[in-house]
Design an enzyme around this catalytic site. Structure first.
Site, PDB file in Angstrom:
ATOM      1  N   MET A 135       0.812  -1.213   0.000  1.00 51.69           N
ATOM      2  CA  MET A 135       0.000   0.000   0.000  1.00 51.69           C
ATOM      3  C   MET A 135       0.849   1.268   0.000  1.00 51.69           C
ATOM      4  SD  MET A 135      -2.824  -1.514  -0.188  1.00 51.69           S
ATOM      5  CE  MET A 135      -3.981  -0.175  -0.034  1.00 51.69           C
ATOM      6  N   ARG A 136       1.900   1.263  -0.788  1.00 50.21           N
ATOM      7  CA  ARG A 136       2.756   2.437  -0.920  1.00 50.21           C
ATOM      8  C   ARG A 136       2.980   2.720  -2.403  1.00 50.21           C
ATOM      9  NH1 ARG A 136       3.035   4.768   4.190  1.00 50.21           N
ATOM     10  NH2 ARG A 136       2.999   3.042   5.698  1.00 50.21           N
ATOM     11  N   ILE A 143      11.608   3.293  -8.986  1.00 46.93           N
ATOM     12  CA  ILE A 143      11.243   2.644 -10.248  1.00 46.93           C
ATOM     13  C   ILE A 143      12.453   2.594 -11.174  1.00 46.93           C
ATOM     14  CG2 ILE A 143       9.822   2.836 -12.323  1.00 46.93           C
ATOM     15  CD1 ILE A 143       7.628   4.031 -10.514  1.00 46.93           C
ATOM     16  N   ASN A 157       1.944  -4.788 -10.477  1.00 47.04           N
ATOM     17  CA  ASN A 157       1.013  -4.507  -9.388  1.00 47.04           C
ATOM     18  C   ASN A 157      -0.344  -5.105  -9.740  1.00 47.04           C
ATOM     19  OD1 ASN A 157       0.076  -3.218  -6.936  1.00 47.04           O
ATOM     20  ND2 ASN A 157      -0.996  -1.769  -8.252  1.00 47.04           N
ATOM     21  N   HIS A 159      -4.426  -4.496  -8.944  1.00 48.31           N
ATOM     22  CA  HIS A 159      -5.313  -3.446  -8.457  1.00 48.31           C
ATOM     23  C   HIS A 159      -6.750  -3.959  -8.411  1.00 48.31           C
ATOM     24  CE1 HIS A 159      -6.762   0.568  -7.644  1.00 48.31           C
ATOM     25  NE2 HIS A 159      -7.683   0.405  -8.582  1.00 48.31           N
TER      26      HIS A 159
END
Length: 306
Positions: A135-136, A143, A157, A159
């Protein structure tokens, strides 16, 4: 035996997607093994899940760093290898007109945490980093530290919404409260924005009258546990290509997007045979020391700064 990629996982909670990835590795649904598990919270149960499997773990406590920054702001500085001007130029996490002091308050604690995170990552060679409920948001600093070749993204990720709808921390909740008739989940590569990277895969489900938010979340999670391993396997097979496409709009305008294209399985076998014949099989199996990206494509297309 097929080559297994090394997957690093970052979590912020119990790690239900981590469990799904572990199980997919164990049952050989994916050609991968989990190399390490990291978290921003030392108390999460997902770390114990990893330790039971004898997988290395580490913690970078973002909250503690934020408290430290708020108490000793004047003493906190940027990581030595961080280019502040470049970060502000390419970041898409805060509006361009955000006051300088607010930008510092937002980014400096994150950059301090990311510097520690990078230090751990550089000790553990990996091919792909997956965010499994981490959750960051990531800044361009970390990156770029992971995607050493901008044409070879290697951060994924998942989502809890059908992007580009409902980015942010509560995708299922936003979907439900908006009255949507369909919900879903998305796996994407991470770029400089929040949930804006090229989409790899999606799954959808129907939302019926009388469904609760908990029902929606449970349906979504069940699809996440299927989708994430499938996308990791596509990466392991070197079948993902990120290319830039341009689309015409009304009035003669053009819009440019970075999208993921899939290499057909038959074509991929031809690529692998050609690499072996040319004495370049190591490019497909393990390029460099494991930190420089193992799944580069010769025909990846143009990508200017994520």
């Amino acid at each position: 035996m097929r080559h297994q990629i090394k997957v690093g996982v970052l979590i912020s909670g119990g790690g239900s997607n981590l469990r799904a990835i572990f199980e997919a590795c164990q049952t050989r649904k994916i050609d991968a093994r989990v190399a390490f598990v990291g978290s921003d919270n030392p108390e999460v149960s997902g770390l114990e899940r990893a330790r039971k499997r004898r997988v290395p773990t580490f913690v970078v406590d973002y909250k503690a760093i934020q408290v430290q920054y708020s108490q000793h702001r004047q003493q906190m500085t940027l990581p030595a290898d961080c280019n502040w001007k470049r970060l502000l130029k390419f970041q898409r996490l805060r509006p361009a007109d955000t006051p300088h002091e607010a930008l510092e308050a937002f980014f400096i604690p994150r950059l301090m945490a990311e510097a520690r995170l990078l230090a751990y990552l550089r000790q553990q060679p990996f091919d792909l980093l997956v965010l499994a409920g981490f959750m960051r948001t990531l800044t361009p600093y970390i990156i770029d530290g992971i995607n050493l070749d901008p044409h070879q993204p290697r951060i994924m990720n998942i989502h809890p919404a059908l992007l580009p709808a409902f980015p942010g921390v509560d995708g299922y909740g936003d979907t439900f409260r908006y009255g949507c008739r369909v919900g879903g989940c998305t796996v994407h590569f991470v770029d400089y924005g929040e949930d804006t990277g090229p989409i790899i895969g999606q799954r959808a489900f129907r939302i019926d009258p009388g469904d609760s938010l908990e029902t929606v979340r449970q349906r979504g999670l069940a699809l996440e546990w299927e989708l994430y391993p499938e996308c990791i396997q596509l990466f392991a097979e070197n079948r993902l290509r990120v290319i830039r496409k341009e689309y015409p709009l009304r009035g003669g305008r053009m819009v440019s997007r970075r999208v993921v294209e899939f290499v057909p399985r038959v074509y991929q076998k031809v690529i692998e045979r050609g690499a072996v014949a040319c004495g370049r099989s190591d490019r497909l199996e393990h390029q460099g020391d494991g930190h420089k990206g193992t799944h580069g494509a010769a025909d990846i297309g143009k990508n200017d700064h994520q």
